[in-house]
Design a protein around this motif. Structure first.
Motif, PDB file in Angstrom:
ATOM      1  N   GLY A  10     115.229 -30.155  -6.449  1.00 22.54           N
ATOM      2  CA  GLY A  10     116.250 -30.569  -7.411  1.00 22.54           C
ATOM      3  C   GLY A  10     117.632 -30.097  -6.967  1.00 22.54           C
ATOM      4  N   TYR A  11     118.660 -30.786  -7.431  1.00 22.18           N
ATOM      5  CA  TYR A  11     120.053 -30.406  -7.123  1.00 22.18           C
ATOM      6  C   TYR A  11     120.887 -30.590  -8.383  1.00 22.18           C
ATOM      7  N   ILE A  12     121.805 -29.646  -8.585  1.00 23.50           N
ATOM      8  CA  ILE A  12     122.707 -29.740  -9.729  1.00 23.50           C
ATOM      9  C   ILE A  12     124.127 -29.603  -9.193  1.00 23.50           C
ATOM     10  N   GLY A  13     125.024 -30.444  -9.649  1.00 31.55           N
ATOM     11  CA  GLY A  13     126.433 -30.349  -9.252  1.00 31.55           C
ATOM     12  C   GLY A  13     127.306 -30.748 -10.437  1.00 31.55           C
ATOM     13  N   GLN A  14     128.586 -30.525 -10.283  1.00 34.07           N
ATOM     14  CA  GLN A  14     129.506 -30.835 -11.385  1.00 34.07           C
ATOM     15  C   GLN A  14     130.750 -31.505 -10.817  1.00 34.07           C
ATOM     16  N   LYS A  15     131.334 -32.420 -11.562  1.00 31.81           N
ATOM     17  CA  LYS A  15     132.628 -32.986 -11.134  1.00 31.81           C
ATOM     18  C   LYS A  15     133.716 -32.015 -11.575  1.00 31.81           C
ATOM     19  N   ALA A  16     134.629 -31.706 -10.670  1.00 30.04           N
ATOM     20  CA  ALA A  16     135.668 -30.705 -10.969  1.00 30.04           C
ATOM     21  C   ALA A  16     136.441 -31.082 -12.229  1.00 30.04           C
ATOM     22  N   HIS A  17     136.857 -30.055 -12.970  1.00 31.85           N
ATOM     23  CA  HIS A  17     137.674 -30.296 -14.174  1.00 31.85           C
ATOM     24  C   HIS A  17     139.080 -30.720 -13.790  1.00 31.85           C
ATOM     25  N   TYR A  18     139.538 -30.206 -12.639  1.00 32.39           N
ATOM     26  CA  TYR A  18     140.908 -30.524 -12.240  1.00 32.39           C
ATOM     27  C   TYR A  18     140.981 -30.683 -10.724  1.00 32.39           C
ATOM     28  N   ASN A  50     135.242 -42.226 -14.449  1.00 31.84           N
ATOM     29  CA  ASN A  50     135.157 -41.215 -15.523  1.00 31.84           C
ATOM     30  C   ASN A  50     134.448 -41.734 -16.783  1.00 31.84           C
ATOM     31  N   SER A  51     133.310 -42.403 -16.610  1.00 28.84           N
ATOM     32  CA  SER A  51     132.639 -43.034 -17.758  1.00 28.84           C
ATOM     33  C   SER A  51     131.517 -42.193 -18.367  1.00 28.84           C
ATOM     34  N   PHE A  52     130.899 -41.279 -17.600  1.00 31.60           N
ATOM     35  CA  PHE A  52     129.669 -40.628 -18.069  1.00 31.60           C
ATOM     36  C   PHE A  52     129.779 -39.097 -18.092  1.00 31.60           C
ATOM     37  N   ASP A  53     129.084 -38.497 -19.080  1.00 33.91           N
ATOM     38  CA  ASP A  53     129.022 -37.021 -19.162  1.00 33.91           C
ATOM     39  C   ASP A  53     127.966 -36.464 -18.219  1.00 33.91           C
ATOM     40  N   VAL A  54     126.886 -37.238 -18.020  1.00 34.25           N
ATOM     41  CA  VAL A  54     125.779 -36.791 -17.172  1.00 34.25           C
ATOM     42  C   VAL A  54     125.342 -37.972 -16.301  1.00 34.25           C
ATOM     43  N   VAL A  55     125.125 -37.696 -15.030  1.00 34.28           N
ATOM     44  CA  VAL A  55     124.542 -38.705 -14.133  1.00 34.28           C
ATOM     45  C   VAL A  55     123.233 -38.156 -13.572  1.00 34.28           C
ATOM     46  N   LEU A  56     122.165 -38.934 -13.715  1.00 31.70           N
ATOM     47  CA  LEU A  56     120.858 -38.571 -13.172  1.00 31.70           C
ATOM     48  C   LEU A  56     120.566 -39.483 -11.989  1.00 31.70           C
ATOM     49  N   VAL A  57     120.028 -38.916 -10.920  1.00 26.25           N
ATOM     50  CA  VAL A  57     119.644 -39.756  -9.779  1.00 26.25           C
ATOM     51  C   VAL A  57     118.422 -39.113  -9.116  1.00 26.25           C
ATOM     52  N   ALA A  58     117.250 -39.657  -9.433  1.00 30.27           N
ATOM     53  CA  ALA A  58     116.005 -39.027  -8.975  1.00 30.27           C
ATOM     54  C   ALA A  58     115.300 -39.912  -7.963  1.00 30.27           C
ATOM     55  N   HIS A  59     115.155 -39.381  -6.750  1.00 32.50           N
ATOM     56  CA  HIS A  59     114.434 -40.073  -5.670  1.00 32.50           C
ATOM     57  C   HIS A  59     115.020 -41.434  -5.335  1.00 32.50           C
ATOM     58  N   VAL A  60     116.317 -41.472  -5.251  1.00 36.33           N
ATOM     59  CA  VAL A  60     117.034 -42.705  -4.904  1.00 36.33           C
ATOM     60  C   VAL A  60     117.902 -42.483  -3.666  1.00 36.33           C
ATOM     61  N   LEU A  61     118.552 -41.313  -3.591  1.00 36.63           N
ATOM     62  CA  LEU A  61     119.479 -41.061  -2.470  1.00 36.63           C
ATOM     63  C   LEU A  61     118.758 -41.141  -1.127  1.00 36.63           C
ATOM     64  N   GLU A  62     117.485 -40.733  -1.094  1.00 32.50           N
ATOM     65  CA  GLU A  62     116.756 -40.741   0.194  1.00 32.50           C
ATOM     66  C   GLU A  62     116.511 -42.142   0.719  1.00 32.50           C
ATOM     67  N   VAL A 105     132.130 -42.316 -11.221  1.00 30.74           N
ATOM     68  CA  VAL A 105     131.888 -42.728 -12.614  1.00 30.74           C
ATOM     69  C   VAL A 105     131.627 -41.542 -13.552  1.00 30.74           C
ATOM     70  N   LEU A 106     131.476 -40.338 -12.971  1.00 33.97           N
ATOM     71  CA  LEU A 106     131.251 -39.131 -13.789  1.00 33.97           C
ATOM     72  C   LEU A 106     132.594 -38.641 -14.343  1.00 33.97           C
ATOM     73  N   LYS A 107     132.583 -38.168 -15.595  1.00 34.50           N
ATOM     74  CA  LYS A 107     133.822 -37.614 -16.179  1.00 34.50           C
ATOM     75  C   LYS A 107     134.117 -36.254 -15.559  1.00 34.50           C
ATOM     76  N   PRO A 108     135.392 -35.819 -15.483  1.00 36.77           N
ATOM     77  CA  PRO A 108     135.679 -34.450 -15.041  1.00 36.77           C
ATOM     78  C   PRO A 108     134.891 -33.451 -15.899  1.00 36.77           C
ATOM     79  N   GLY A 109     134.227 -32.508 -15.242  1.00 37.07           N
ATOM     80  CA  GLY A 109     133.404 -31.531 -15.968  1.00 37.07           C
ATOM     81  C   GLY A 109     131.981 -32.019 -16.193  1.00 37.07           C
ATOM     82  N   GLY A 110     131.729 -33.303 -15.918  1.00 38.34           N
ATOM     83  CA  GLY A 110     130.387 -33.861 -16.131  1.00 38.34           C
ATOM     84  C   GLY A 110     129.407 -33.356 -15.083  1.00 38.34           C
ATOM     85  N   ILE A 111     128.107 -33.471 -15.390  1.00 36.79           N
ATOM     86  CA  ILE A 111     127.127 -32.915 -14.434  1.00 36.79           C
ATOM     87  C   ILE A 111     126.247 -33.996 -13.800  1.00 36.79           C
TER      88      ILE A 111
END
Ligand SMILES: C[S@@+](CC[C@H](N)C(=O)[O-])C[C@H]1O[C@@H](n2cnc3c(N)ncnc32)[C@H](O)[C@@H]1O
Length: 257
Positions: A242-250, A151-163, A178-184
Motif C-alpha cells: 500500500g502507499y499513502i500520499g497527500q497533495k501539498a496544501h500550498y 482540485n475536484s476530490f478529497d480522496v483518490v483511490l487507485v488499487a492495482h491500476v498503476l502497474e 484532480v485531487l484537492k490541496p490537502g487531499g489524500i
C-alpha cells in the motif's frame, strides 16, 4: 531537427516497455522488457474477469487488507470536507472493493465517482456499493486522461491500476491534478515478490519495489508519500504493497513538511 525527432521516438518506445528483468555484467547491461496491454485490450480482458473478480480478491484477503490500509490512511491524515460530502474518486474501480472499505470506515456522507475502462466492472461496482450514506456515479474513462476539473476530490483511490500503465507517472500526475490541496491518495501496487511474478506474466504489469513507487509519488508532487505494509496474515500482503500520499496544501511544500 531530425536528430531531436529520433530521440523523441526512442523515448516513446522506452516508456512503452515494462521492465521485467535486468542484469549488469561489467560495462554491459542486459534487460528484458514487455509491451503492456493497451487500454482497449485491458477493457476486453477485464470485461471477461468481471463476474469472478470480486470472489478472487476476496479469497486473497484484499477486502480486509484494503480496510486496514484505508484505516491507516484516515488515522494518519484526517480528511475534513467543509460541510459537504467527502468527494472520492476510485480510479480503476473494478468491483468497488476499495471504495467499499472506505465507505465502511467513514461515517459522514460520501460522494463517490468510480471510473474504469471496463463497463462490466462498472456494472459490478454499482451492484456492490449500496451503503446508505454513499451517493455514487460511474463513468467509463481512462485514468490517464480524466474528465474532471483540477482540485475536484478529497480522496483518490487507485488499487492495482498503476502497474498496468506504460507510464505510471503520467497516471499519477493526472490523479494529483484532480485531487484537492490537502487531499489524500491511497494506492495499492503489485510488489517485487515471487507472488507478483504470476501477476506480471499474466497481466504484463510492473512489479515495483517500494522505493521506486515512492519516487513515482514524489516526482508527481505528492508529499508525505510512504509505503505501508498490507495487513499481516492476509495473502494480499505477499502480492502487493500500500502507499499513502497527500497533495501539498500550498506551492513549494517540501515532500516531508
Ligand atoms: C487489477 S483490477 C483492480 C480493480 C480494483 N481497483 C480492485 O482493487 O479490486 C484493475 C482495474 O483497472 C481498470 N483499468 C485498467 N486500465 C485502466 C485505465 N487506463 N483507466 C481506467 N481503468 C483502468 C481495469 O478495467 C480493472 O477494473
Amino acid at each position: 531537427m531530425r536528430y531531436d525527432a529520433r530521440i523523441e521516438i526512442a523515448n516513446d518506445i522506452a516508456t512503452r516497455v515494462i521492465p521485467v528483468w535486468s542484469r549488469s555484467l561489467g560495462s554491459w547491461t542486459f534487460s528484458l522488457g514487455r509491451k503492456p496491454f493497451e487500454s482497449h485490450e485491458l477493457e476486453g480482458h477485464y470485461d471477461k474477469e468481471a463476474d469472478t473478480w470480486h470472489a478472487t480478491i476476496s479469497k486473497l484477503g484484499f477486502e480486509d487488507a484494503y480496510a486496514d490500509l484505508i484505516g491507516q490512511a484516515l488515522s494518519s491524515t484526517p480528511v475534513q470536507p467543509a460541510n459537504e460530502a467527502l468527494r472520492v474518486l476510485d480510479a480503476g474501480i473494478g468491483t468497488g472493493a476499495m471504495s467499499a472499505a472506505l465507505a465502511d470506515n467513514y461515517s459522514g456522507d460520501m460522494a463517490l465517482t468510480g471510473v474504469d475502462v471496463s463497463m462490466d466492472m462498472l456494472k459490478r461496482a454499482e451492484q456492490h456499493l449500496n451503503h446508505s450514506h454513499l451517493s455514487a456515479r460511474f463513468l467509463q474513462a481512462d485514468v490517464n486522461s480524466l474528465p474532471f476539473e483540477d482540485n475536484s476530490f478529497d480522496v483518490v483511490l487507485v488499487a492495482h491500476v498503476l502497474e498496468h500503465m506504460a507510464d505510471p507517472k503520467r497516471a499519477l500526475a493526472e490523479l494529483h491534478r484532480v485531487l484537492k490541496p490537502g487531499g489524500i491518495l491511497v494506492a495499492c501496487v503489485t510488489q517485487r515478490s515471487s507472488a507478483g511474478v504470476y501477476i506480471q506474466l499474466k497481466w504484463r504489469t510492473h512489479r515495483v519495489d517500494r522505493s521506486t513507487a515512492c519516487e513515482w509519488l514524489w516526482d508527481c508532487g505528492f508529499v508525505h508519500a510512504r509505503a505501508v505494509d498490507l495487513q499481516e496474515g492476509t495473502k494480499a500482503q505477499r502480492f502487493s504493497c500500500g502507499y499513502i500520499g497527500q497533495k501539498a496544501h500550498y506551492l513549494n511544500q517540501s515532500p516531508s513538511e
